[in-house]
Design an enzyme around this catalytic site. Sequence first.
Site, short mmCIF file in Angstrom:
data_model
loop_
_atom_site.label_atom_id
_atom_site.label_comp_id
_atom_site.label_asym_id
_atom_site.label_seq_id
_atom_site.Cartn_x
_atom_site.Cartn_y
_atom_site.Cartn_z
N LYS A 7 24.49 2.99 11.37
CA LYS A 7 23.94 3.70 10.23
C LYS A 7 22.73 4.13 10.84
O LYS A 7 21.89 3.83 11.43
CB LYS A 7 23.36 2.87 9.12
CG LYS A 7 22.75 3.22 7.85
CD LYS A 7 22.56 2.21 7.00
CE LYS A 7 21.04 1.60 7.20
NZ LYS A 7 20.82 0.61 6.00
N GLY A 59 -2.70 -7.47 -18.27
CA GLY A 59 -1.54 -7.78 -17.40
C GLY A 59 -1.85 -8.76 -16.33
O GLY A 59 -1.16 -9.01 -15.50
N GLU A 60 -3.19 -9.29 -16.14
CA GLU A 60 -3.36 -10.17 -15.20
C GLU A 60 -2.79 -11.37 -15.50
O GLU A 60 -2.50 -11.94 -16.43
CB GLU A 60 -4.93 -10.37 -15.23
CG GLU A 60 -6.01 -9.60 -14.67
CD GLU A 60 -7.30 -9.65 -14.86
OE1 GLU A 60 -7.64 -10.91 -15.01
OE2 GLU A 60 -8.21 -8.97 -14.42
N HIS A 72 13.88 -9.34 7.02
CA HIS A 72 14.42 -8.10 7.74
C HIS A 72 14.55 -8.24 9.15
O HIS A 72 15.42 -7.56 9.72
CB HIS A 72 13.29 -7.04 7.24
CG HIS A 72 13.45 -5.47 7.81
ND1 HIS A 72 14.79 -4.88 7.37
CD2 HIS A 72 12.92 -4.77 8.74
CE1 HIS A 72 14.78 -3.76 8.01
NE2 HIS A 72 13.74 -3.55 8.86
N ARG A 131 19.21 6.14 9.01
CA ARG A 131 18.72 6.47 7.78
C ARG A 131 17.85 7.63 7.87
O ARG A 131 17.07 7.95 8.77
CB ARG A 131 17.54 5.20 7.60
CG ARG A 131 16.94 5.30 6.23
CD ARG A 131 16.23 4.21 5.88
NE ARG A 131 17.06 2.91 5.35
CZ ARG A 131 17.64 3.02 4.16
NH1 ARG A 131 17.26 4.03 3.25
NH2 ARG A 131 18.28 2.05 3.79
C1 R5P Z 1 18.59 -2.52 6.31
O1 R5P Z 1 17.84 -2.61 7.26
C2 R5P Z 1 18.85 -3.48 5.42
O2 R5P Z 1 19.83 -4.35 5.97
C3 R5P Z 1 19.61 -2.90 4.11
O3 R5P Z 1 20.84 -2.32 4.56
C4 R5P Z 1 18.89 -1.77 3.65
O4 R5P Z 1 17.54 -2.48 3.38
C5 R5P Z 1 19.48 -1.72 2.02
O5 R5P Z 1 18.61 -0.58 1.56
P1 R5P Z 1 19.25 0.58 0.52
O6 R5P Z 1 19.85 -0.53 -0.76
O7 R5P Z 1 18.15 1.12 -0.12
O8 R5P Z 1 20.18 1.23 1.21
#
Ligand code: R5P
Length: 289
Positions: free
Chosen positions: A188, A39-40, A128, A190
């Site tokens: 959001k 796999g290298e 990110h 997490r």
């Molecule tokens: C978050 O910081 C990013 O903008 C995305 O919303 C996130 O990474 C998406 O991850 P997932 O699809 O696992 O919810």
Amino acid sequence: MKVVAGSASVGLARELAKAAGGEFIEVAYEKHPGGFPDGERYVRILAPLEGQRVVVVATTHPDPKIVELLLLLDAVRDLKPRRVTLVIPYFGYGRQDKRFEPGEALSARAIARHLQEGADELLTMGLHHPDLLTFFDIPAREVSGMPAIGRYLGGREVDFVLAPDDGAARHAKEVAETSGIPWDALEKTRIDSYTVKFDPKRLDVRGRRVAIVDDVISTGGTVALAAREMKAQGAKHVLVAALHGLFVGNAWDKLAVCDEVATSDTIPSRATKFSVAPEFAGALRKGGP
Ligand code: R5P
């Protein structure tokens, strides 16, 4: 200008060569049919590059593509180009951009340090966090991919743009403001790698066609839950548009709630519906000969 691609970025590199007026250079990725049995990775550049401006286009996902890119940069350097621009359409490891616990690897910096060895400058997209650029000692720029999403949505009768979290708000705002479409963002939290939740928020989406815009779809949890919420609030059509589509695990099952999923060619997949080549070509032109 000569354009050389990693094996996961051939489609984008060909488009970029066309858009930037360069020549796409073929690369062999296997020494023998089927590759090395262990796999290298292997690369061989099939044209001379001496004295040329070379653009290397390679995404750093999944992990073997990082090794392949290191080999590619080494092979390019040995062919004595004049200047090497590294285009990383999707910068993997970007989410570990901080040391959250003592002793953790600062992964984004570790990857950046190794990749920059072979290049004179770097272009990347949909980071990110823009601060990731500070991990590079060579000139590094983040190119916005949002005009590409804007072009795609332009042909789609969208009348509301939604960012599923704070991080995506800068992207959704750019898309919405250039297209004159109203937008908003959800808050959001997490819970774990696979689970998110949103603060309650009423949005004026009843009977509307909503586009959820994000930088990356990984497990699909974020955009799927946002799409579910938009449907619950009366949206008649929900399209998800993201730059990078990783589609980890059962992402596609979760995304069944969406009417359409569209991603760019930074990571090719069945959702790839638009190219960010014009954005990278524009950035290359601005960077000089
Ligand atoms: C978050 O910081 C990013 O903008 C995305 O919303 C996130 O990474 C998406 O991850 P997932 O699809 O696992 O919810």
